[in-house]
Design an enzyme around this catalytic site. Structure first.
Site, PDB file in Angstrom:
ATOM      1  N   PRO A  72       0.834  -1.211   0.000  1.00  0.00           N
ATOM      2  CA  PRO A  72       0.000   0.000   0.000  1.00  0.00           C
ATOM      3  C   PRO A  72       0.865   1.256   0.000  1.00  0.00           C
ATOM      4  CG  PRO A  72      -0.783  -1.586   1.616  1.00  0.00           C
ATOM      5  CD  PRO A  72       0.542  -2.085   1.136  1.00  0.00           C
ATOM      6  N   GLU A  73       0.591   2.164  -0.938  1.00  0.00           N
ATOM      7  CA  GLU A  73       1.344   3.406  -1.018  1.00  0.00           C
ATOM      8  C   GLU A  73       0.453   4.562  -0.538  1.00  0.00           C
ATOM      9  OE1 GLU A  73       4.433   3.601  -1.575  1.00  0.00           O
ATOM     10  OE2 GLU A  73       4.919   1.653  -2.463  1.00  0.00           O
TER      11      GLU A  73
END
Length: 272
Positions: free
Chosen positions: A2-3
Site C-alpha cells: 500500500p502506497e
C-alpha cells in the site's frame, strides 16, 4: 505494498466514523514489526480523534495520546460494527462504541505503535526524514530541482527514497515519470529546472488520479469498507511490458532498478 493513495483512501474510509468514538477494548494478536509500547488498558475509556496521515503512516489520536499505524507490505484496515470473529491474520483490534477497527496483515510487516504525540518518540523518530507531502504548496519544481542537486542516483530511485517527497511509490513513480517524459534511469542530479517542474506537477497529478480512483488494487488492497481501487485500469506504463504505448504505439519496456520493476516507453521518455 500500500502506497500513499491507498493509505489516504483507507484513512478517508473510516476517519469520520471513528472520530469521537470511545475505546472499549484493545486486542493484540501475533507480534507485528514493533511492540505496541503501552498496556492496552491505558487507552480504555478515551475518545478517538480525527485520523491523520503522514506519508504511508496513519496517526489516530486517542485522548491526549495516539496510535501510529502502518499497513506494511500487505496489510489492510477494516472498520465496522459486524466484522465477524478475528482470523489468524488479524493482529490488532480496537473496539469502540461505534465499531471495530481491525488490522489484517498476513505478512506481519505492519505496525501499531503508541506515543504521547506525533512529535514525541517513538513516533517522531519513525517520521523523521520524511520529505514533503506531494500536495504541500512547498513541493514545487524549484524545490525538487534544488534537492536533486549533486545526486548521482537514477531519478526513479530518488523519488522512491521518500526524503524529498513522500508518496511516489513504485507504481506512481513509473506513471509520473512517463507523464513528465523523463526516462527512469536519468541521473537525478542532471534534471533541468523545466523538467523538474514537469515532474513535480506529474507526481501531484498521478497521485490525485489515484486518490480519485480509490487507489490501486493489484492483489488484495481494499479500503476499510472492503472496496477495491481501480487506478490499475488507468496505468499508462506500469505492468504493461510488451504492450503498445497508448500515446505513440511503441512497446512498453521493463527494467529492474533497486530490485523493483520499472516500466517505461523508450520513445516518450528521454534521458536528455
Amino acid at each position: 505494498m500500500p502506497e500513499l493513495p491507498e493509505v489516504e483512501v483507507t484513512r478517508r474510509s473510516f476517519a469520520d466514523a471513528i472520530h469521537g468514538a470511545t475505546v472499549q477494548a484493545l486486542r493484540l494478536g501475533k507480534p507485528l514489526r514493533w511492540p505496541l509500547g503501552c498496556a492496552p488498558q491505558r487507552l480504555l475509556g478515551l475518545r478517538a480523534g480525527l485520523a491523520q496521515r503522514r506519508g504511508k503512516y496513519l496517526w489516530l489520536p486517542i485522548g491526549e495520546e495516539g496510535l501510529l499505524l502502518h499497513l506494511g507490505m500487505s496489510g489492510s484496515l477494516a472498520f465496522g460494527r459486524d466484522l465477524g470473529p478475528a482470523g489468524p491474520h488479524d493482529h490488532f483490534e480496537l473496539q469502540t462504541d461505534r465499531g471495530l477497527l481491525r488490522l489484517h496483515d498476513p505478512r506481519r510487516f505492519g505496525a501499531v505503535v503508541w506515543s504521547t504525540g506525533m512529535d514525541a518518540p517513538p513516533v517522531s523518530q519513525l517520521l523523521a526524514g520524511l520529505g514533503l507531502e506531494p500536495f504541500d504548496e512547498r513541493f514545487t519544481g524549484a524545490y525538487l530541482h534544488e534537492r536533486l542537486k549533486g545526486r548521482r542516483v537514477a531519478i526513479k530511485q530518488a523519488l522512491l527514497a521518500g526524503d524529498i517527497v513522500v508518496g511516489a511509490g513504485n507504481i506512481y513513480a513509473c506513471e509520473a515519470l512517463f507523464l513528465a517524459g523523463i526516462h527512469p534511469a536519468s541521473p537525478s542530479g542532471r534534471l533541468s529546472r523545466p523538467r523538474a517542474q514537469r515532474l513535480a506537477a506529474s507526481v501531484r497529478q498521478v497521485l490525485a488520479q489515484a486518490l480519485e480512483a480509490g487507489g490501486t488494487t493489484l492483489r488484495d488492497f481494499k479500503d476499510a469498507h472492503g472496496v477495491a481501487g481501480s487506478f490499475q485500469m488507468q496505468a499508462q506504463v506500469y505492468g504493461r511490458e510488451g504492450q503498445d504505448c497508448r500515446h505513440c504505439g511503441t512497446p512498453i519496456r521493463r527494467l529492474v532498478q533497486g530490485q523493483r520493476s520499472t516500466f517505461f516507453c523508450p520513445r516518450c521518455q528521454t534521458r536528455s
